[in-house]
Each structure stands twice: as C-alpha cells, then as structure tokens.
Design a protein around this motif. Structure first.
Motif, mmCIF file in Angstrom:
data_model
loop_
_atom_site.group_PDB
_atom_site.id
_atom_site.type_symbol
_atom_site.label_atom_id
_atom_site.label_comp_id
_atom_site.label_asym_id
_atom_site.label_seq_id
_atom_site.Cartn_x
_atom_site.Cartn_y
_atom_site.Cartn_z
ATOM 1 N N SER A 56 -10.603 3.188 8.085
ATOM 2 C CA SER A 56 -10.091 4.450 7.095
ATOM 3 C C SER A 56 -9.684 3.560 5.748
ATOM 4 C CB SER A 56 -8.682 4.848 7.771
ATOM 5 O OG SER A 56 -7.754 3.684 7.921
ATOM 6 N N ASN A 57 -9.573 4.592 4.877
ATOM 7 C CA ASN A 57 -9.125 4.336 3.178
ATOM 8 C C ASN A 57 -7.759 3.389 3.427
ATOM 9 O OD1 ASN A 57 -11.434 5.179 2.187
ATOM 10 N ND2 ASN A 57 -10.092 7.368 1.906
ATOM 11 N N PHE A 58 -6.876 4.019 4.521
ATOM 12 C CA PHE A 58 -5.633 3.298 4.552
ATOM 13 C C PHE A 58 -5.864 1.927 4.822
ATOM 14 C CE2 PHE A 58 -2.276 2.152 7.772
ATOM 15 C CZ PHE A 58 -1.108 2.268 6.887
ATOM 16 N N LEU A 59 -6.623 1.560 5.761
ATOM 17 C CA LEU A 59 -6.747 0.144 6.293
ATOM 18 C C LEU A 59 -7.583 -0.415 5.118
ATOM 19 C CD1 LEU A 59 -6.350 -2.003 8.267
ATOM 20 C CD2 LEU A 59 -8.596 -1.083 9.487
ATOM 21 N N GLU A 60 -8.623 0.017 4.684
ATOM 22 C CA GLU A 60 -9.172 -0.714 3.346
ATOM 23 C C GLU A 60 -8.209 -1.137 2.299
ATOM 24 O OE1 GLU A 60 -12.481 -1.344 2.924
ATOM 25 O OE2 GLU A 60 -13.461 -0.423 4.449
ATOM 26 N N LEU A 61 -7.356 -0.444 2.065
ATOM 27 C CA LEU A 61 -6.102 -0.660 1.090
ATOM 28 C C LEU A 61 -5.095 -1.918 1.666
ATOM 29 C CD1 LEU A 61 -5.326 2.947 -0.214
ATOM 30 C CD2 LEU A 61 -6.521 1.080 -1.505
ATOM 31 N N ASN A 62 -5.154 -1.735 2.791
ATOM 32 C CA ASN A 62 -4.200 -2.709 3.298
ATOM 33 C C ASN A 62 -4.782 -3.995 4.188
ATOM 34 O OD1 ASN A 62 -1.474 -1.734 2.610
ATOM 35 N ND2 ASN A 62 -2.542 0.106 3.500
#
Length: 127
Positions: free
Chosen positions: A99-105
C-alpha cells in the motif's frame, strides 16, 4: 533466521527514499504490533519483503514461501485490514502489492526487524 532478518533489514534500507519522515506514534505501534507482538509476525515480514519486488497473488506467495495457502490467505487479510497491502481483483486471482501507506513508512520496519531479531533469540518463534 537471524541472517534472514539481517538480509531483510538491508533490503528495507535500500528501499528508503531520501526524504524520510518520522512515523507517527500510531503507525509505529501498529507496525511493531503486527510484526513483533503476534505469532505470525515473521511470516508477515517475509510476505512484505517479497511484495517489495513485485505483486503476487496468494497462491504464488504460498508457493514461493513454501507455506500453506490458507495460512498465507490469513496473513494477507491481516495485512490488508491494516492497510499494509492493497488488492487488485477478487477471489483467487487477486494480486497484492504494498500500500502507499506502507511505502511511505517502510523505514519503520527496520525497528520491527531489530525487535523481532532480539525476540527470536530469546525464545521459540512460531511461523
């Protein structure tokens, strides 16, 4: 397993973007919980590491990781429900990617890997 965790840490480091932002407290707690405080944390980490390279469906992940299909299906639901993976398609052919969320974190996983490594060296780990 410790060597594998070190390898995972290097993979995570290589994926980091130049502008790292500090994760909020809730994100950090969520990632630490999912990857270090539950029995399937190591398996979920293995899944995430594979999804860094390319999208997979559940069957492909089960074969690649040499795990039972139902076990992988369970972990994918946990990851999806916590917004760490995204799904394209439905049912058997659904493809999962980060997910974009995990990519960012993604850099936050380094701390989870360190904690998991310490924990695995203390007691038996369930996969």
């Amino acid at each position: 397993m410790t060597n594998q965790l070190l390898e995972f840490k290097e993979i995570i480091r290589s994926r980091q973007v130049s502008q790292q932002r500090k994760p909020d407290k809730q994100t950090r707690k969520l990632l630490l919980y999912l990857f270090t405080s539950t029995r399937g944390g190591f398996t979920r980490l293995r899944i995430i590491i594979h999804l860094l390279d390319k999208p997979y469906n559940t069957h492909q992940l089960a074969q690649t990781l040499d795990l039972d299909y139902k076990a992988v299906q369970h972990h994918m639901k946990v990851l999806e429900n916590n917004n760490l993976v995204s799904k394209i398609g439905e049912k058997y052919g659904a493809i999962f990617h980060l997910s974009n969320f995990l990519e960012l974190n993604i850099h936050t996983l380094e701390e989870a890997i360190d904690k998991l490594d310490r924990k695995m060296n203390q007691k038996k780990v369930y996969m």
